[in-house]
Design an enzyme around this catalytic site. Structure first.
Site, PDB file in Angstrom:
ATOM      1  CG  ASP A 125      -2.312   0.442   0.966  1.00 28.99           C
ATOM      2  OD1 ASP A 125      -2.470   1.293   0.088  1.00 28.99           O
ATOM      3  OD2 ASP A 125      -3.248   0.010   1.666  1.00 28.99           O
ATOM      4  CG  ASP A 182      -9.470   2.148  -0.878  1.00 25.13           C
ATOM      5  OD1 ASP A 182      -8.436   2.117  -1.582  1.00 25.13           O
ATOM      6  OD2 ASP A 182      -9.465   2.004   0.357  1.00 25.13           O
TER       7      ASP A 182
END
Ligand code: GLA
Length: 378
Positions: A125, A182
């Site tokens: 990430d 997201d």
């Protein structure tokens, strides 16, 4: 080769976020094996954020003993014993997105640790990355660290599309790269992601794929990314678009309670075969009608071509009427060639016959028609 085709699997984040533990991951592994997901091609069982203690111990990442009392090697062994592969999560910044320790400055020792545990896939990430840092170099560093770890570990980079990753993630060693922010469980979310990536999949091919984020199909508004949820037609459309565009197929729903309609979507052999086709070619857009009508093609192995027609709006008349016409000219099959296309509905398996010059189908609100055409003489 790692990531020869788009990876397929399940990830804990969309539904469970921080509510993960060994029992849950084992149960999901069992469902993947026992309920046909493994047979359909789903392979990676991936733990996302929130698995570790809040601080390193002696410089090392340590699984939270309350959540994972037997450690990660034990879990990896269990997943491997079922013929599946084990995925884990870290982050290029100082802390993960949920505030756990991550790998900035620890890349090589963390990669070795993951390898010792038997990890096969690392999602990486981008939260809490230092402003002065060099993001491309950070992803390259972890790519090299994984290559130095002594184990084949698929590198799933996740920098949310920052700095045009389609232009450099392949060269910098990623096997997949997240191209957007997201996903959430609502139609607008998957449609916005699709529209932002339809012209950005040309680089998809063996070794590196554009990851449009995990699937929401079947979530029905439950779990961490659950918003208002989607209709079954929208879940099918989302899955078909991800399959068609060559995204990794990483399920986010709770497979222990998935409803039968959406289970059939996620296990659909025709749609999966388009995603996993042997030639691994990217899809391309044949035509767009307004903002919401898309006709997409993908050349497949064996003299075949897939054609997808998607209406991503709530109106039936997106094609200036309810039907979309596809001309063979648009597929490179000009009429003087006298070739035909034997069409099969990819989702239902229904054989639709041999067509010449073109075809037309009704694709209403949030409709999806995905065809596999086999080129035939005469
Ligand atoms: C970011 C990622 C998500 C998920 C969370 C975990 O938001 O994009 O996919 O991994 O972090 O905190």
């Amino acid at each position: 080769m790692l990531s020869h085709k788009p990876p397929m699997g399940w990830n804990s984040w969309n539904t469970f976020a921080q509510n993960i533990n060994e029992k849950l991951i084992m149960e999901m592994t069992d469902v993947i094996v026992n309920e046909g997901y493994q047979a359909a091609g789903y392979e990676y069982v991936i733990i996302d954020d929130c698995w570790s203690l809040k601080e390193r111990v002696d410089g090392k990442l340590v699984p939270d003993p309350e959540l994972f009392p037997n450690g990660m090697k034990h879990l990896a062994d269990y997943i491997h014993s079922k013929g599946l592969k084990f995925g884990m999560y870290s982050c290029a910044g100082f802390k993960t997105c949920a505030g756990y320790p991550s790998s900035y400055g620890h890349e090589f020792e963390d990669a070795k640790q993951f390898a010792e545990w038997g990890v096969d896939y690392l999602k990486y990430d981008f939260c809490n990355f230092p402003q002065s840092g060099d993001a491309k170099n950070a992803y390259l560093t972890m790519a090299m660290a994984l290559r130095n770890s002594g184990r084949d570990i698929l590198f799933a980079a996740c920098n949310w599309g920052e700095k045009n990753p389609s232009q450099w993630m392949r060269s910098h060693g990623a096997h997949t790269y997240r191209s957007t922010g997201d996903i959430f469980d609502a139609p607008k979310s998957y449609i916005d992601i699709f529209k932002s990536q339809i012209d950005n999949v040309e680089g998809n091919g063996p070794g590196c794929y554009n990851d449009m984020d995990m699937l929401i199909t079947g979530m029905h508004g439950n779990g961490h990314v659950g918003l208002e949820g989607c209709t079954d037609a929208q879940y099918l459309q989302h899955f078909a678009l991800w399959a068609f565009l060559g995204s990794p197929l990483i399920i986010g729903a709770d497979l222990r309670s998935l409803d039968p309609v959406n289970k059939d979507v996620i296990l659909n052999p025709g749609l999966i075969s388009i995603n996993q086709d042997d030639e691994c070619r990217p899809a391309f857009c044949i035509s767009k009608v307004g903002e919401n009508g898309f006709c997409i093609a993908k050349i497949l192995s064996g003299g075949r071509i897939a054609i997808g027609m998607f209406n991503v709006s709530e109106t039936d008349n997106v094609w200036c009427g309810a039907r979309i016409n596809v001309s063979f000219d648009d597929l490179g099959l000009h009429s003087e060639t006298n070739l035909g296309l034997k069409l099969t509905d990819a989702f239902t398996g229904e054989e639709l016959g041999v067509f010449h010059d073109g075809f037309s189908f009704e694709v209403g609100a949030y409709g999806s028609k995905v065809l596999i055409g086999e080129i035939v003489n005469g």
